[in-house]
Design a protein around this motif. Sequence first.
Motif, PDB file in Angstrom:
ATOM      1  N   UNK A  20       0.878  -1.091   0.009  1.00 13.60           N
ATOM      2  CA  UNK A  20      -0.052   0.014   0.071  1.00 13.60           C
ATOM      3  C   UNK A  20       0.966   1.366   0.146  1.00 13.60           C
ATOM      4  N   UNK A  21       0.817   1.877  -1.140  1.00 15.92           N
ATOM      5  CA  UNK A  21       1.565   3.292  -1.272  1.00 15.92           C
ATOM      6  C   UNK A  21       0.735   4.365  -1.133  1.00 15.92           C
ATOM      7  N   UNK A  22       1.221   5.315   0.095  1.00  7.78           N
ATOM      8  CA  UNK A  22       0.420   6.643   0.453  1.00  7.78           C
ATOM      9  C   UNK A  22       1.224   7.599  -0.120  1.00  7.78           C
ATOM     10  N   UNK A  23       0.459   8.625  -0.813  1.00  6.60           N
ATOM     11  CA  UNK A  23       1.193   9.654  -1.635  1.00  6.60           C
ATOM     12  C   UNK A  23       0.568  10.986  -0.897  1.00  6.60           C
ATOM     13  N   UNK A  69      -0.245  10.896   8.596  1.00  2.59           N
ATOM     14  CA  UNK A  69      -1.000  10.978   7.303  1.00  2.59           C
ATOM     15  C   UNK A  69      -2.316  10.016   7.371  1.00  2.59           C
ATOM     16  N   UNK A  70      -3.547  10.413   7.179  1.00  4.19           N
ATOM     17  CA  UNK A  70      -4.751   9.736   7.454  1.00  4.19           C
ATOM     18  C   UNK A  70      -5.101   9.336   5.954  1.00  4.19           C
ATOM     19  N   UNK A  71      -5.117   7.811   5.491  1.00  6.54           N
ATOM     20  CA  UNK A  71      -5.531   7.527   4.508  1.00  6.54           C
ATOM     21  C   UNK A  71      -6.726   7.810   4.080  1.00  6.54           C
ATOM     22  N   UNK A  72      -7.305   8.182   2.837  1.00 11.96           N
ATOM     23  CA  UNK A  72      -8.579   8.311   2.253  1.00 11.96           C
ATOM     24  C   UNK A  72      -8.797   6.880   1.259  1.00 11.96           C
ATOM     25  N   UNK A  76      -8.362   4.934  -3.381  1.00 16.78           N
ATOM     26  CA  UNK A  76      -7.274   4.164  -3.603  1.00 16.78           C
ATOM     27  C   UNK A  76      -7.395   3.850  -5.304  1.00 16.78           C
ATOM     28  N   UNK A  77      -6.207   3.340  -5.795  1.00 15.03           N
ATOM     29  CA  UNK A  77      -6.365   2.976  -7.128  1.00 15.03           C
ATOM     30  C   UNK A  77      -4.954   2.069  -7.347  1.00 15.03           C
ATOM     31  N   UNK A  86       0.719  -3.052  -6.200  1.00 15.89           N
ATOM     32  CA  UNK A  86       0.498  -2.041  -5.151  1.00 15.89           C
ATOM     33  C   UNK A  86      -0.671  -1.199  -5.248  1.00 15.89           C
ATOM     34  N   UNK A  87      -1.298  -0.900  -4.144  1.00 18.41           N
ATOM     35  CA  UNK A  87      -2.472   0.093  -4.218  1.00 18.41           C
ATOM     36  C   UNK A  87      -1.907   1.367  -3.656  1.00 18.41           C
ATOM     37  N   UNK A  88      -2.252   2.479  -4.502  1.00 13.23           N
ATOM     38  CA  UNK A  88      -2.106   3.639  -4.142  1.00 13.23           C
ATOM     39  C   UNK A  88      -3.308   4.394  -3.520  1.00 13.23           C
TER      40      UNK A  88
END
Length: 477
Positions: A20-23, A69-72, A76-77, A86-88
């Motif tokens: 899981x990649x957090x941008x 950082x709080x994911x949304x 996701x894509x 990988x899910x971004x």
Amino acid sequence: MFKTLKEAQSFCKEKGIKMIDFKMIDLDGRWRHITIPAERLDEGTMEYGIGFDGSNYGYAPVEKSDMVFIPNLASAAIDPFVDVPTLSMTGDVCIIDKPHNRPFDQYPRNVALRAEEYMREIGIADKMIIGPEFEFHLFDHVSFENKPNRAFYHIDTAQAEWNTGVDHEQNFGYQVPKKGGYHISAPQDITYDLRSQMCLLLKEWGVDVKYHHHEVGGSGQVEIEVELGSMTEMADKTMILKYIVKNAAVAAGKTATFMPKPLFGEAGNGMHVHILLFKDGKPLFYDENGYSNLSDTALYFIGGLLKHVPSLCAFTNPSTNSYKRLVPGFEAPVTIGFATANRSSVIRIPAYAKSPDKKRFEIRNPDATCNPYYAYAAILMAGLDGIQNKIDPSENGWGPYDFNLYDLSDEEKAKIKSLPRNLDEALDALEKDHEYLTRGGVFPERLIKLWIKKKRAESEAYNKYPHPAEFALYYDL
């Protein structure tokens, strides 16, 4: 993509997602990222976030630089440019606090979200819909260097007119003339398939494309225009588009740039932004009897943009290179005014948008070196100020200019106010005129001061470098 954590976890198992990649967005508007194994995405991640050092992203220190950082999950894509599945995801940034973390007010996405909240709070509208147009160049090669004894850049693309004389390798002779690329077809349009691939990748990531085409610049200038969407959503999609364009170009053996003016004498890359306001599902910009069928609300919004456009440029055109594009002769605006179907004015009202729900105008000075969250939020705040204070653009002498502003005499041009000529002038304007940005706590004063300081340092550094053109002008004096 997902409404719940359980949906995301199930998807990862079903599709074999390993990472899981957090941008996250830095101050300038670049994505940075941090990656975790897919099995670590859990309730703790969603509640407590991922910790990181915000000072390295360029923001002003706030108490401590530790942030989360709080994911949304909805963002996701699947990232198409990596070997490991990988899910971004993108998301929002908070300052660590007790009993609950609080949104970091300088974080670009939080600024945009707050601008939309402020718009709803004052009751003018509940949604700003925008549509950016993305112009960029696709090259085969770029190299550059700045050293005490040597400075250069070298750009090349097989389709450029300067390659008509290439004789040491096969040359088919289908180069594109200077300024002759607008809607050019194959075989001259050598990046058509690549652009189509980019558009398909954008669709998979949730970005709907209106069309793509070759632009005026003969040396590889192209455009992708996306469908309209709400403001923060389109800032998110701006980041996605730039990521896909640059990575798809590299995968195809090319390089992409959104620099406003990468080539001397050719058209530059703008990011025109189409703007509409809605309230309770009804369009606010249409009036059958108004100038170009625009309502008073629309004209006041335009008035706010034109009043504040010198200071807006500090966010919409925040690079030294931006002002090499804003010069006469390349369909780029240089004067402060509005008109219908006139590409030489800062505000252009498309003649083809006739129905009430499509009636809009575009602001033509922005470019994609901007941080889209700051730029779009600043545009909204300027327009809201125009509506609140009923700033009439005609009464202020800003048009309508239904004629080519480039063809005016010098005496006539002197009567019309111009956009800033360089980044320093834009920053001067921002120092004097930014109260409209800070209303409702949208742009923190601390952020504006940091932005001015950072951008002045960039301008100062740029101005210290001798330029190759200066050698041609002055070396023998």
